[in-house]
Design an enzyme around this catalytic site. Structure first.
Site, PDB file in Angstrom:
ATOM      1  N   CYS B  32       0.842  -1.199   0.000  1.00  0.00           N
ATOM      2  CA  CYS B  32       0.000   0.000   0.000  1.00  0.00           C
ATOM      3  C   CYS B  32       0.878   1.250   0.000  1.00  0.00           C
ATOM      4  O   CYS B  32       1.514   1.584   1.005  1.00  0.00           O
ATOM      5  CB  CYS B  32      -0.918  -0.062   1.224  1.00  0.00           C
ATOM      6  SG  CYS B  32      -1.604   1.511   1.764  1.00  0.00           S
ATOM      7  N   CYS B  35       0.238   3.945   2.576  1.00  0.00           N
ATOM      8  CA  CYS B  35       0.650   3.524   3.920  1.00  0.00           C
ATOM      9  C   CYS B  35       2.135   3.829   4.144  1.00  0.00           C
ATOM     10  O   CYS B  35       2.536   4.320   5.196  1.00  0.00           O
ATOM     11  CB  CYS B  35       0.433   2.018   4.110  1.00  0.00           C
ATOM     12  SG  CYS B  35      -1.275   1.494   3.946  1.00  0.00           S
TER      13      CYS B  35
END
Lengths: 311, 108
Positions: B32, B35
């Site tokens: 991700c 993230c």
């Protein structure tokens, strides 16, 4: 004071930085704190960037562009620009940290932001079944029934990617044909987990604490029906990110920053723009990169003209 | 600067639910991009406000049970736990000033 500030770190921003650094303009790139690398950071494989016959992962391509810009001396700062002052010969930029920077020339390569459906509950259920990032969130929809809204390459890529996880992926599209490239269409249509729902607009989203479904309205007949879903991925396009320059630069009717002909020159001297923020039509990594080159060359020409003594 | 420590399915009850101090749990994964972008910002917030708010990371790929318990379907998801209950949820990567504003009740 610097010679050149570049705002944005997608293909346009980093390509401008590569050219500007090689031309000894000592550019600084404001790359954003959480979106450095731009839209390609949330994609998977890029198959149409020349030079990569095996394909290249979007994040890897952007890391390489950044590395190439840094190698030639571009300074890269991971912070967000909060305001700009563009009139006059000295351009001023303020960052999220509160720092201000000044330069003789500035290139906007701020790209575009996800377009929303613009219907009630879209924001409330964002993160609770409504998602904007298939690569981030696909994992949470194993054996679930989900839908992708949109008809472009991004929608096809997301739908195909999401079949790795989901048991069923609907593609909801307002029209009866796709804007996506033929190869992406064919790949999605050949996938047994994907079903296309044509002439369908999402007109309502339902769910208390999490998404449970959507209401679809037929764009031809007006017929309304409900569709039960565990997840909804929205990929209906992007809008140019111009909020920093409203009231300071002319925009086009499509909302992009207006530039002079095929150049990157905006309505204010010393201010250039490149990439998706000036492009209502093509919006490819390679066209953005080319546009970044144009901006760097235009900025170089402008800076050279400043150092010529006036008669 | 030291980063936020990791918690797991096995340690979640003792590290987070039993904590006397508010704990922000950053649900994240390697794949991700947002993230990875927000991680260093959380580390900075921890360095500055660690006396008031603990910040820990939970890898959802390695710890699916806790992610499922809290209905995570979108990451990064940042949840603040106080006395074992979720008292604040922030979804999506945000710049530091925006995150600090969201967390003002805990770090103000």
């Amino acid at each position: 004071m610097r010679q050149l500030i570049i705002i944005g770190s997608g293909p346009a921003g980093f390509t401008a930085a590569i050219y500007a650094a090689r031309a000894n303009m000592s550019p600084v790139v404001f790359a954003s704190s959480v979106e450095a690398g731009g839209e390609l950071m949330n994609t998977t494989e890029v198959e149409n960037f020349p030079g990569f016959p095996e394909g290249v992962m979007g994040p890897e391509l952007m890391m390489k562009m950044e590395e190439q810009a840094a190698k030639f001396g571009a300074e890269i700062i991971r912070d967000d620009v909060t305001s700009v002052e563009l009139s006059g010969p000295v351009k001023k930029v303020t960052l999220g940290s509160g720092e201000t920077h000044e330069a003789s020339a500035i290139i906007f390569a701020t790209g575009s932001a996800y377009r929303k459906l613009g219907i009630p509950d879209e924001d409330r259920l964002s993160g609770y079944g409504v998602s904007w990032c298939a690569t981030c969130d696909g994992f949470f929809f194993r054996e679930k029934v989900i839908a992708v809204v949109g008809g472009g390459d991004s929608a096809m890529e997301e739908a195909t990617f999401l079949t790795k996880f989901a048991s069923k992926v609907y593609v909801i599209h307002r029209k009866d044909s796709l804007r996506a490239s033929k190869i992406m269409q064919e790949r999605a249509m050949a996938n047994p987990k994907i079903e296309f729902l044509w002439n369908s607009a999402v007109t309502a989203i339902s769910g208390e604490s999490a998404l449970t479904g959507v209401t679809l309205t037929d764009t031809v007949t007006g017929a309304v029906r409900d569709l039960a879903l565990d997840g909804l991925f929205i990929a209906i396009g992007n809008d140019p990110r111009t909020h920093l320059v409203h009231g300071q630069l002319d925009l086009t009717e499509s909302g992009t920053i207006a530039v002079d002909g095929r150049s990157s020159r905006t309505s204010t001297s010393g201010v250039f723009a490149a990439g998706d923020v000036i492009d209502p039509s093509y919006r490819q990594a390679i066209t953005a990169a080319a546009s970044g080159t144009v901006a760097a060359l235009d900025a170089e020409h402008y800076l050279a003209s400043l150092s010529v003594p006036s008669k | 600067m030291s980063g936020a420590p990791s918690v797991t399915d096995a340690s979640f009850a003792s590290d987070v639910l039993s904590s006397s101090k508010p704990v922000l749990v950053d649900f994240w994964a390697e794949w991700c991009g947002p993230c990875r972008a927000v991680g260093p910002i959380l580390d900075q917030i921890l360095a500055e406000h660690g006396d008031k708010l603990d910040i820990v990371k939970l890898n959802v790929d390695e710890n699916p049970q806790t992610a499922m318990t809290y209905g995570i379907t979108s990451i990064p998801a940042m949840k603040v736990f106080q006395n074992g209950e979720v008292v604040k949820t922030v979804i999506g990567a945000k710049p530091r000033p925006a995150l600090e504003a969201d967390l003002a009740a805990f770090i103000g």
